[in-house]
Structures are given as structure tokens and as C-alpha cells.
Design a protein around this motif. Structure first.
Motif, PDB file in Angstrom:
ATOM      1  N   UNK A 166       0.848  -1.180   0.000  1.00 27.19           N
ATOM      2  CA  UNK A 166       0.000   0.000   0.000  1.00 27.19           C
ATOM      3  C   UNK A 166       0.892   1.241   0.000  1.00 27.19           C
ATOM      4  N   UNK A 167       0.347   2.391  -0.412  1.00 28.52           N
ATOM      5  CA  UNK A 167       1.145   3.621  -0.367  1.00 28.52           C
ATOM      6  C   UNK A 167       1.702   3.908   1.034  1.00 28.52           C
ATOM      7  N   UNK A 168       0.922   3.605   2.070  1.00 34.95           N
ATOM      8  CA  UNK A 168       1.397   3.813   3.435  1.00 34.95           C
ATOM      9  C   UNK A 168       2.548   2.879   3.744  1.00 34.95           C
ATOM     10  N   UNK A 169       2.421   1.619   3.325  1.00 35.83           N
ATOM     11  CA  UNK A 169       3.483   0.645   3.544  1.00 35.83           C
ATOM     12  C   UNK A 169       4.774   1.063   2.860  1.00 35.83           C
ATOM     13  N   UNK A 170       4.652   1.662   1.691  1.00 34.51           N
ATOM     14  CA  UNK A 170       5.836   2.131   0.973  1.00 34.51           C
ATOM     15  C   UNK A 170       6.517   3.273   1.714  1.00 34.51           C
ATOM     16  N   UNK A 171       5.714   4.126   2.339  1.00 37.36           N
ATOM     17  CA  UNK A 171       6.282   5.255   3.068  1.00 37.36           C
ATOM     18  C   UNK A 171       6.959   4.831   4.359  1.00 37.36           C
ATOM     19  N   UNK A 172       6.375   3.825   5.033  1.00 33.64           N
ATOM     20  CA  UNK A 172       6.875   3.438   6.347  1.00 33.64           C
ATOM     21  C   UNK A 172       8.197   2.687   6.295  1.00 33.64           C
ATOM     22  N   UNK A 173       8.374   1.859   5.312  1.00 34.80           N
ATOM     23  CA  UNK A 173       9.637   1.122   5.244  1.00 34.80           C
ATOM     24  C   UNK A 173       9.969   0.760   3.808  1.00 34.80           C
ATOM     25  N   UNK A 174      11.220   0.781   3.522  1.00 36.15           N
ATOM     26  CA  UNK A 174      11.705   0.425   2.192  1.00 36.15           C
ATOM     27  C   UNK A 174      12.087  -1.050   2.245  1.00 36.15           C
ATOM     28  N   UNK A 175      11.619  -1.832   1.297  1.00 40.34           N
ATOM     29  CA  UNK A 175      11.948  -3.248   1.318  1.00 40.34           C
ATOM     30  C   UNK A 175      13.161  -3.544   0.441  1.00 40.34           C
ATOM     31  N   UNK A 176      13.594  -4.803   0.467  1.00 39.44           N
ATOM     32  CA  UNK A 176      14.779  -5.226  -0.272  1.00 39.44           C
ATOM     33  C   UNK A 176      14.621  -4.942  -1.763  1.00 39.44           C
ATOM     34  N   UNK A 177      13.477  -5.317  -2.324  1.00 41.10           N
ATOM     35  CA  UNK A 177      13.256  -5.138  -3.762  1.00 41.10           C
ATOM     36  C   UNK A 177      13.374  -3.676  -4.159  1.00 41.10           C
ATOM     37  N   UNK A 178      12.740  -2.810  -3.417  1.00 38.96           N
ATOM     38  CA  UNK A 178      12.778  -1.382  -3.737  1.00 38.96           C
ATOM     39  C   UNK A 178      14.199  -0.831  -3.632  1.00 38.96           C
TER      40      UNK A 178
END
Length: 165
Positions: free
Chosen positions: A121-133
Motif C-alpha cells: 500500500x502507499x502507506x506501507x511504501x512510506x513506512x519502510x523500504x523493502x529489499x526489492x525497492x
């Protein structure tokens, strides 16, 4: 594409990303480097669990962890790529996932990456950056990402794949 790095873990999306990468590599005559990364935390957890068993016969070090991870990745690659005319080799590493992926891609002169990721989700993207990103932002070349759902668990992924087959 001359040489591509495919990042795998033991899940259904790894089979799918391996197959996609294999088909593209076979069509272009490229070589695949299949990478599996055992994160430091997982290595330490397994080593601790085996130490708690208390058997002096049980030795679990970096060599054993790397060998086990390599065997699993070879099995995955064989299953996904067996009927394709593609050259591949398997590499295993222990450490931070992002560093392992980027360092292996550079050391192996890979010009393309294939990784699995999660829809977030857009919120999930803001809260933490994952390995793939993080890998996408730091790799100097094309990155192909196979996305799964953010809330998708391993069992959900397997059920979806079987339902589609």
C-alpha cells in the motif's frame, strides 16, 4: 542482456521468476546467475537452535549454511529451467540481502536483475523500504520484478498458483 542475476528463495514466486528469466535468457543467449541469500538473522537463528540441541556432533557454520542454501537453489533452478536451453550457475551468500544482491551483481558483471517483490500500500511504501525497492534504486541496469500481494503468505501464494494451473 548478456548475464542476468535471478534472486531466489524457497517459494512459489521464485519458481515463476526463474522461469521468466530462463525464457528471456534462452531467447537472447544470455547466462543466468541464480543467487540465494541467507540473511544473517536466519543463519544465527538456525545456528542457535542447533546449539541448543546440545549435540557435539552437530556443526553448523558458514560452510554448512552456504552448502545447504546452494543445494536448495540448485533444486529450484533445475525444476524451473530443466527444459530450457539456458546456461546457469548457482551462487549462495550469507549476509544483508541488499548488499549480497548488489555485490553479487557487480562481481558477476550482471546487466539485468530478476527479483520477487510484494505489492504494498502507499502507506506501507512510506513506512519502510523493502529489499526489492532498495535493489531497484541502487542497481545500474534493468530490474524485472515479479510482484505478489503485500498480505500474501507462502500458503496463499501456493494455493493461488495451484488454482491457476
Amino acid at each position: 542482456m548478456q548475464r542476468a542475476l535471478v534472486v531466489v528463495s524457497p517459494n512459489e514466486r521464485s519458481n515463476r521468476i526463474l522461469r521468466e528469466a530462463g525464457e528471456l535468457a534462452a531467447g537472447s543467449g544470455a547466462e543466468l546467475v541464480v543467487l540465494t541469500v541467507l540473511p544473517d538473522e536466519e543463519f544465527e537463528r538456525t545456528r542457535s537452535a542447533l546449539a541448543d540441541v546440545g549435540s557435539s556432533d552437530v556443526v553448523y557454520g558458514i560452510d554448512q549454511a552456504t552448502e545447504s542454501a546452494t543445494r536448495k537453489a540448485k533444486r529450484l533452478a533445475r525444476e524451473a529451467l530443466d527444459d530450457l536451453d539456458v546456461d546457469y550457475r548457482v551462487v549462495a551468500d550469507i549476509g544483508p540481502e541488499v548488499d549480497s544482491v548488489l555485490e553479487t551483481a557487480e562481481a558477476e558483471s550482471c546487466d539485468h536483475l530478476f527479483v520477487s517483490g510484494r505489492r504494498r500500500s502507499p502507506t506501507g511504501k512510506l513506512l519502510s523500504r523493502d529489499v526489492t525497492q532498495t535493489v531497484m534504486l541502487n542497481f545500474d541496469g534493468p530490474v524485472t520484478v515479479l510482484l505478489g500481494e503485500e498480505s500474501e503468505t507462502e500458503d496463499d501464494s501456493n494455493r493461488k498458483s495451484r488454482a491457476l494451473a
